[in-house]
Design a protein around this motif. Structure first.
Motif, PDB file in Angstrom:
ATOM      1  N   CYS A 330      -6.793   8.516   5.351  1.00 42.11           N
ATOM      2  CA  CYS A 330      -6.163   7.249   5.735  1.00 42.11           C
ATOM      3  C   CYS A 330      -6.860   6.118   4.990  1.00 42.11           C
ATOM      4  O   CYS A 330      -8.086   6.001   5.054  1.00 42.11           O
ATOM      5  CB  CYS A 330      -6.294   7.044   7.245  1.00 42.11           C
ATOM      6  SG  CYS A 330      -5.777   5.425   7.833  1.00 42.11           S
ATOM      7  N   LEU A 351       7.151  -0.164   2.804  1.00 44.43           N
ATOM      8  CA  LEU A 351       6.657   0.968   3.610  1.00 44.43           C
ATOM      9  C   LEU A 351       7.520   2.216   3.415  1.00 44.43           C
ATOM     10  O   LEU A 351       6.987   3.325   3.296  1.00 44.43           O
ATOM     11  CB  LEU A 351       6.583   0.601   5.097  1.00 44.43           C
ATOM     12  CG  LEU A 351       5.710  -0.614   5.467  1.00 44.43           C
ATOM     13  CD1 LEU A 351       5.452  -0.662   6.956  1.00 44.43           C
ATOM     14  CD2 LEU A 351       4.398  -0.618   4.703  1.00 44.43           C
ATOM     15  N   ALA A 354       6.787   3.724   0.091  1.00 41.11           N
ATOM     16  CA  ALA A 354       5.463   4.367   0.122  1.00 41.11           C
ATOM     17  C   ALA A 354       5.565   5.745   0.770  1.00 41.11           C
ATOM     18  O   ALA A 354       4.991   6.723   0.268  1.00 41.11           O
ATOM     19  CB  ALA A 354       4.477   3.487   0.891  1.00 41.11           C
ATOM     20  N   GLU A 355       6.309   5.841   1.866  1.00 36.72           N
ATOM     21  CA  GLU A 355       6.407   7.127   2.565  1.00 36.72           C
ATOM     22  C   GLU A 355       7.186   8.156   1.747  1.00 36.72           C
ATOM     23  O   GLU A 355       7.032   9.354   1.954  1.00 36.72           O
ATOM     24  CB  GLU A 355       7.004   6.938   3.970  1.00 36.72           C
ATOM     25  CG  GLU A 355       6.008   6.238   4.898  1.00 36.72           C
ATOM     26  CD  GLU A 355       6.461   6.110   6.349  1.00 36.72           C
ATOM     27  OE1 GLU A 355       7.638   6.417   6.647  1.00 36.72           O
ATOM     28  OE2 GLU A 355       5.627   5.688   7.176  1.00 36.72           O
ATOM     29  N   VAL A 364       2.813   5.698   7.076  1.00 38.47           N
ATOM     30  CA  VAL A 364       2.098   4.422   7.127  1.00 38.47           C
ATOM     31  C   VAL A 364       2.011   3.996   8.591  1.00 38.47           C
ATOM     32  O   VAL A 364       3.017   3.627   9.195  1.00 38.47           O
ATOM     33  CB  VAL A 364       2.798   3.331   6.284  1.00 38.47           C
ATOM     34  CG1 VAL A 364       1.978   2.046   6.325  1.00 38.47           C
ATOM     35  CG2 VAL A 364       2.996   3.796   4.846  1.00 38.47           C
ATOM     36  N   VAL A 386      -2.456   3.681   5.509  1.00 39.63           N
ATOM     37  CA  VAL A 386      -1.618   4.589   4.710  1.00 39.63           C
ATOM     38  C   VAL A 386      -2.263   5.968   4.770  1.00 39.63           C
ATOM     39  O   VAL A 386      -3.371   6.166   4.287  1.00 39.63           O
ATOM     40  CB  VAL A 386      -1.516   4.089   3.252  1.00 39.63           C
ATOM     41  CG1 VAL A 386      -0.615   5.015   2.438  1.00 39.63           C
ATOM     42  CG2 VAL A 386      -1.002   2.656   3.219  1.00 39.63           C
ATOM     43  N   ALA A 403       0.793   5.855  -2.642  1.00 40.84           N
ATOM     44  CA  ALA A 403       1.627   5.233  -1.604  1.00 40.84           C
ATOM     45  C   ALA A 403       1.164   3.801  -1.328  1.00 40.84           C
ATOM     46  O   ALA A 403       1.987   2.883  -1.242  1.00 40.84           O
ATOM     47  CB  ALA A 403       1.596   6.077  -0.325  1.00 40.84           C
ATOM     48  N   ALA A 404      -0.150   3.604  -1.216  1.00 38.61           N
ATOM     49  CA  ALA A 404      -0.680   2.268  -0.900  1.00 38.61           C
ATOM     50  C   ALA A 404      -0.267   1.263  -1.989  1.00 38.61           C
ATOM     51  O   ALA A 404      -0.001   0.091  -1.701  1.00 38.61           O
ATOM     52  CB  ALA A 404      -2.203   2.319  -0.758  1.00 38.61           C
ATOM     53  N   VAL A 407       2.994  -0.603  -1.388  1.00 41.18           N
ATOM     54  CA  VAL A 407       3.118  -1.577  -0.292  1.00 41.18           C
ATOM     55  C   VAL A 407       2.907  -2.966  -0.879  1.00 41.18           C
ATOM     56  O   VAL A 407       1.965  -3.191  -1.640  1.00 41.18           O
ATOM     57  CB  VAL A 407       2.062  -1.304   0.804  1.00 41.18           C
ATOM     58  CG1 VAL A 407       2.070  -2.412   1.853  1.00 41.18           C
ATOM     59  CG2 VAL A 407       2.298   0.056   1.436  1.00 41.18           C
TER      60      VAL A 407
END
Ligand code: AMP
Ligand code: GLY
Length: 424
Positions: A330, A351, A354-355, A364, A386, A403-404, A407
């Protein structure tokens, strides 16, 4: 079942996300919740530590099961109030919650139970505390006895710094009543790891090891925060060591509490320092860690609510939990300036994108967020977590950072080195 989760962090979003997967859940309330919990259940604008208001809500809405996320409601006696009202609550009573609520209580019970911990002394006057520090020398650790939002610990490199900490806590009352008593203890050197167990009476179900990253900046520099990221498992505490660790730092405490007439129920979290002389307990918490909860629940298979229920019904020994073999990590996206002053109100987007970086492997979790006029905005220090799964820590880390990066939010930042310690 009608469930109430107390709290408003990333941990509570992860709990709500997991608990909602149980088909028996007919209603899920989160008090006060955040922008993320609002899409898992219904947010209720109540302070999680206002016990009378929470109890009134529980009765009004006919809640069947209460899950306190943070420590404050437990330290203030939410479990006792629930027990008196005949409502199951997943957490220890007020007496046992002193393990987290009072450092002197915690250190004394460790000493009485034979749990390895740094040598210490407890003081209620500044003069005696200072005399002890001058005699002891540095480094030395000064801790405010009560809850101080993670800020009540000073690892002092010099005697002057330690004396100043005593002045702040006992003289200037920087933490109010929490600093009227201080614990002074030897400074330990080693690597930290979190060991959380679901406990009931003398039954223990260890959860996988996790490692938090408390410092604000890369390379463990800058001020301490609530936690800027975490991963699980932590190679420094491998699965083969869980049972031995429970014998060393969990079961002795459970036995002592039982002997004192307050058998423990809920999560007992040992914050450990692995030193060259073996593991030592730095502190106990009586709840899930935040952000450790997010990677732990990402890996958890099976029914968390059923296990929590078994715990409150005195039959924890009849259930088991399993975990995905993958590593979870995380990465916390925080407001610039946190843990100092920071702005709020920044718009958050990306978001969903990112997912989609790795469908089913990224979630997230939201912490300091709110929905204002239909839009998601920042409202706290730690804003998002994340969280990603990967076959290896390296895979999980890459996925989480990919992914981060998707955002979008102004005036925010995150550490770029979550997990690096375990890769070295
Ligand atoms: P605590 O709230 O007691 O866990 O303390 C917060 C942080 O202070 C820990 O995560 C450690 O990084 C540090 N700390 C606490 N106690 C000690 C100690 N005896 N020696 C070195 N560092 C410590
Ligand atoms: N992440 C540390 C804690 O929850 O206390």
């Amino acid at each position: 079942m009608r469930i109430l989760i107390l709290g408003s962090g990333g941990r509570e979003h992860a709990l709500a996300w997991k608990i909602r997967q149980n088909p028996d859940v007919s209603a899920l309330f989160i008090a006060p919740g955040n922008g993320g919990t609002a899409s898992e259940g219904e947010n209720i604008p109540l302070a999680d530590s206002d016990i009378p208001a929470v109890m009134a809500f529980i009765k009004e809405k006919k809640i069947d099961f209460v899950i306190p996320g943070p420590e404050l409601p437990l330290v203030k006696g939410i479990a006792d109030a629930c027990t008196a009202a005949g409502i199951p609550c997943f957490g220890p009573d007020k007496y046992a919650a002193q393990l987290e609520g009072s450092k002197s209580f915690s250190k004394n019970i460790m000493r009485e139970s034979g749990v390895p911990t740094a040598d210490f002394a407890v003081f209620t006057t500044a003069d005696e505390a200072k005399a002890y520090i001058r005699n002891h020398g540095a480094p030395v650790v000064v801790k405010a006895d009560g809850l101080a939002a993670g800020k009540g610990v000073v690892v002092a490199k010099t005697v002057t710094e330690a004396l100043e900490a005593v002045d702040d806590m006992m003289g200037k009352k920087a933490f109010g009543a929490a600093g009227e008593t201080v614990v002074i203890e030897d400074a330990l050197v080693g690597e930290e790891v979190s060991f959380l167990c679901i406990c009931e009476d003398e039954t223990v179900i260890p959860l996988p090891s996790a490692q938090d990253h408390k410092a604000a900046y890369d390379g463990d520099t800058g001020p301490n925060t609530g936690g800027m990221g975490a991963y699980s498992p932590a190679p420094i505490l491998p699965e083969t060591a869980y049972d031995g660790m429970a014998d060393l730092v969990i079961r002795p405490i459970l036995r002592t509490l039982k002997k004192r007439g307050h058998p423990f129920r809920g999560i007992l979290y040992a914050g450990l320092m692995i030193t060259k002389d073996g593991p030592m307990v730095l502190e106990y918490n009586v709840r899930f860690g935040d952000p450790e909860c997010q990677p732990l629940l990402m890996r958890l298979e099976g029914d968390l609510l059923a296990v929590m229920k078994a715990c409150t019904e005195g039959r924890l020994d009849s259930v088991t939990l399993s975990h995905k073999p993958e590593t979870a990590i995380c990465v916390v996206i925080a407001a610039e300036g946190y843990p100092g002053a920071y702005d709020t109100g920044m718009a958050i987007s990306g978001l969903d994108t990112a997912e989609k970086v790795s469908p089913g492997k990224v979630k997230v979790f939201q912490a300091g967020t709110a929905v204002a006029e239909g839009k998601l905005v920042a409202k706290g220090g730690r804003i998002l977590g994340v969280t990603a799964l990967g076959a290896t820590l390296r895979d999980a880390q890459k996925t989480a950072y990919d992914a981060a990066a998707l955002v979008t939010m102004e005036k925010s930042r995150y550490r770029k080195d979550i997990g690096d310690k375990a890769l070295r």
